[in-house]
Motif scaffolding. Structure first.
Motif, PDB file in Angstrom:
ATOM      1  N   GLN A  39       0.834  -1.202   0.000  1.00 12.44           N
ATOM      2  CA  GLN A  39       0.000   0.000   0.000  1.00 12.44           C
ATOM      3  C   GLN A  39       0.869   1.252   0.000  1.00 12.44           C
ATOM      4  O   GLN A  39       0.612   2.190  -0.758  1.00 12.44           O
ATOM      5  N   SER A  45      -4.657  -0.777  -2.825  1.00 13.90           N
ATOM      6  CA  SER A  45      -5.439   0.161  -2.025  1.00 13.90           C
ATOM      7  C   SER A  45      -6.105  -0.627  -0.908  1.00 13.90           C
ATOM      8  O   SER A  45      -6.305  -1.833  -1.016  1.00 13.90           O
ATOM      9  N   HIS A  46      -6.437   0.072   0.154  1.00 11.55           N
ATOM     10  CA  HIS A  46      -6.979  -0.542   1.363  1.00 11.55           C
ATOM     11  C   HIS A  46      -8.285   0.157   1.709  1.00 11.55           C
ATOM     12  O   HIS A  46      -8.363   1.380   1.686  1.00 11.55           O
ATOM     13  N   HIS A  47      -9.308  -0.625   2.009  1.00 10.01           N
ATOM     14  CA  HIS A  47     -10.579  -0.053   2.449  1.00 10.01           C
ATOM     15  C   HIS A  47     -11.041  -0.811   3.685  1.00 10.01           C
ATOM     16  O   HIS A  47     -11.190  -2.029   3.652  1.00 10.01           O
ATOM     17  N   TYR A  58      -8.414  -5.309   0.199  1.00  7.61           N
ATOM     18  CA  TYR A  58      -7.269  -4.792  -0.540  1.00  7.61           C
ATOM     19  C   TYR A  58      -7.532  -5.047  -2.013  1.00  7.61           C
ATOM     20  O   TYR A  58      -8.091  -6.078  -2.379  1.00  7.61           O
ATOM     21  N   THR A  61      -4.036  -1.521  -7.342  1.00  3.17           N
ATOM     22  CA  THR A  61      -4.211  -0.215  -7.973  1.00  3.17           C
ATOM     23  C   THR A  61      -3.838  -0.368  -9.450  1.00  3.17           C
ATOM     24  O   THR A  61      -3.281  -1.406  -9.854  1.00  3.17           O
TER      25      THR A  61
END
Length: 97
Positions: A39, A45-47, A58, A61
């Protein structure tokens, strides 16, 4: 990761379990550190979701997705030449380390 649904990758029914199995024997701590490093480098990307139990996802990208083809090519090269490399090492993969 792209193509994988949410869940705990350490649970047997989690789609992301495939990633853990591809990586090999990995601890939760090491997986978390690796994902955070990816990341930080802009590859995933991390949510995080405000749920109980906590859930995170994850995803690759666009930059991370550019690595799919080169990694695939390296994997194929390893499959095609792995035996030759092991033969050169006398059958001991630790010899070259």
């Amino acid at each position: 990761m792209s193509g994988f649904g949410p869940g705990d990758p350490f649970l047997s029914d989690c789609p992301a379990r495939l990633v853990v199995e591809l990586i090999g024997d990995i601890s939760r701590k090491m997986l978390t550190q690796t994902l955070r490093r990816l990341q930080a480098h802009g590859l995933v990307s991390h949510h995080a979701y405000a749920e109980v139990p906590p859930r995170v996802e994850y995803e690759l990208t666009p930059l991370g997705a550019t690595l799919i083809e080169p990694i695939h090519m390296l994997t194929e090269r390893g499959r095609a030449n792995g035996d030759t490399v092991l033969d050169a090492l006398g059958g001991d993969p630790e010899q070259g380390v």
